[in-house]
Design a protein around this motif. Structure first.
Motif, mmCIF file in Angstrom:
data_model
loop_
_atom_site.group_PDB
_atom_site.id
_atom_site.type_symbol
_atom_site.label_atom_id
_atom_site.label_comp_id
_atom_site.label_asym_id
_atom_site.label_seq_id
_atom_site.Cartn_x
_atom_site.Cartn_y
_atom_site.Cartn_z
ATOM 1 N N SER A 82 41.990 9.034 25.891
ATOM 2 C CA SER A 82 42.504 10.326 26.343
ATOM 3 C C SER A 82 43.673 10.736 25.468
ATOM 4 C CB SER A 82 42.966 10.238 27.802
ATOM 5 O OG SER A 82 43.548 11.462 28.230
ATOM 6 N N ASN B 229 37.481 19.913 30.913
ATOM 7 C CA ASN B 229 37.424 18.503 30.553
ATOM 8 C C ASN B 229 36.013 17.928 30.618
ATOM 9 O OD1 ASN B 229 38.007 15.736 30.171
ATOM 10 N ND2 ASN B 229 38.546 15.454 32.316
ATOM 11 N N GLY C 279 35.640 19.508 26.821
ATOM 12 C CA GLY C 279 36.704 20.301 26.203
ATOM 13 C C GLY C 279 36.247 21.678 25.763
ATOM 14 N N ILE D 202 37.610 16.887 22.415
ATOM 15 C CA ILE D 202 36.853 15.956 23.243
ATOM 16 C C ILE D 202 35.422 15.851 22.724
ATOM 17 C CG2 ILE D 202 35.963 15.500 25.566
ATOM 18 C CD1 ILE D 202 38.394 16.940 26.701
ATOM 19 N N ARG E 37 33.272 9.186 26.682
ATOM 20 C CA ARG E 37 34.163 10.229 26.179
ATOM 21 C C ARG E 37 35.130 9.651 25.148
ATOM 22 N NH1 ARG E 37 38.918 13.276 29.533
ATOM 23 N NH2 ARG E 37 39.879 11.245 29.152
ATOM 24 N N VAL F 133 38.505 11.086 22.875
ATOM 25 C CA VAL F 133 39.460 12.192 22.785
ATOM 26 C C VAL F 133 40.401 11.947 21.608
ATOM 27 C CG1 VAL F 133 41.194 13.563 24.001
ATOM 28 C CG2 VAL F 133 39.359 12.434 25.301
#
Length: 343
Positions: A6, A139, A143, A282, A317, A319
């Motif tokens: 993240s 999110n 994104g 993202i 995910r 980031v």
């Protein structure tokens, strides 16, 4: 470790740490902390609103806004994968006594006709609709950016039904960096906006809620009730000021690295990435064809020095953020390629 879990994992910059050390402070509950006041005024000015309120987190900012806009027993229209619905521990029900009305969206956008249908008519059996919530960037959609025209249409619909709109703009400045549209233009489509300082902007803590002066005065009381009244908070507001004034333009770098990561992952057999949907920082990768479960895949990645996040089902995910370099993106791509050969 190359930490791609993240953008919340960013460390404060040297300039932020120096600003913390020398920040002018006072008791913020008494409104005597000049650094907090400057942060709130700066955020409000950038977003084109009358006033701002420094809060400890994006979740607190969202929930303070929701409490301020609504009354117990009302219903709030939310996108089904939105942060306020998915990641805030049922706070609307637990704290505000509200019912949520989730609507499945496409790339974070609830269909306008579905929003219109969800607004309750007057009926003794129905809860009263009290608020519409949007999230930009979104999110769980990877994104993605809600187009300004879409947000304007939602606002027009809300005005027709005398409803307020709250924008969860935790990553709003990513949308600004990607489109060139001003933050104030996006903010004009909502009555209140929450922006995070501790994600891509790199501050160690905090968010700011902005809106009309009357709204913020009411929100301040809700913040106090939720335990958010802070004392010498200038030491944490100071890095937030640097985040707002110096870190917004560099978000484009995160977007470039995310696109590079997405293209690299898409070229690996067993990994599926919709490269065209990577609009900001993202990247969502589907590892279902890799022969490994999500948990197994993440374990191998960690052994290779890369951290990412399970995102439900076979999705992972990644980031990008200010603490990740170009070379580390290449190393992450190599680690994913290695993981696919472990089946």
């Amino acid at each position: 470790m190359i930490d791609l879990r993240s953008d919340t994992v960013t460390k404060p910059t040297y300039a932020m740490r120096q600003a913390m050390a020398v920040a002018e402070v006072g008791d913020d509950v008494y409104r005597e902390d000049q650094t907090v006041i400057e942060l709130e005024e700066t955020a409000a000015e950038i977003l084109g609103k009358e006033a701002g309120l420094f809060v400890t987190s994006g979740t607190q900012g969202n929930q303070v806004a929701i409490l301020t806009h609504t009354k117990r027993g009302q219903e709030v229209i939310v996108e089904a994968d939105s942060h306020v619905f998915y990641y805030e521990v049922g706070a609307m029900a637990a704290l505000a006594g509200l019912q949520t009305r989730p609507i499945a969206g496409m790339h974070g956008m609830m269909p306008l006709d579905e929003i219109a249908k969800a607004i309750r008519p007057e009926n003794i059996h129905f809860p009263q609709t009290g608020l519409i919530c949007l999230e930009n960037t979104h999110n769980r959609s990877g994104g993605t950016i809600l187009p300004l025209s879409y947000m304007q249409s939602v606002k027009e619909l809300a005005v027709q039904h005398h409803l307020p709109v709250h924008l969860d703009g935790a990553r709003l400045f990513n949308a600004v960096a990607a489109t060139g549209i001003s933050a104030a233009a996006y903010a004009a489509t909502a009555d209140s906006i929450q922006i995070c300082l501790s994600k891509g902007l790199g501050a160690p803590i905090g968010s700011v809620l902005v809106g009309s002066r009357t709204f913020i005065e009411q929100a301040r009381k809700w913040r106090k009730m939720l335990g958010g009244g802070m004392r010498q908070a200038g030491v944490i507001a100071a890095p937030g000021l640097i985040a707002l004034t110096q870190m917004r333009d560099r978000l484009v770098e995160d977007h470039v690295r995310a696109k590079h990561l997405a293209k690299g992952l898409a070229n690996i057999r067993g990994i599926t990435v919709d490269v065209e949907r990577v609009e900001t920082n993202i990247v969502i990768a589907d590892v279902s064809d890799s022969g490994l479960s999500t948990e197994e895949f993440l374990t191998v990645l960690e052994q290779c020095g890369v951290l990412a996040t399970a995102f439900g089902g076979s999705l992972i995910r990644f980031v990008t953020h200010l603490d990740v370099t170009d070379d580390q993106i290449d190393d992450a791509i190599a680690a994913v390629a290695f993981a696919t050969r472990m089946r």
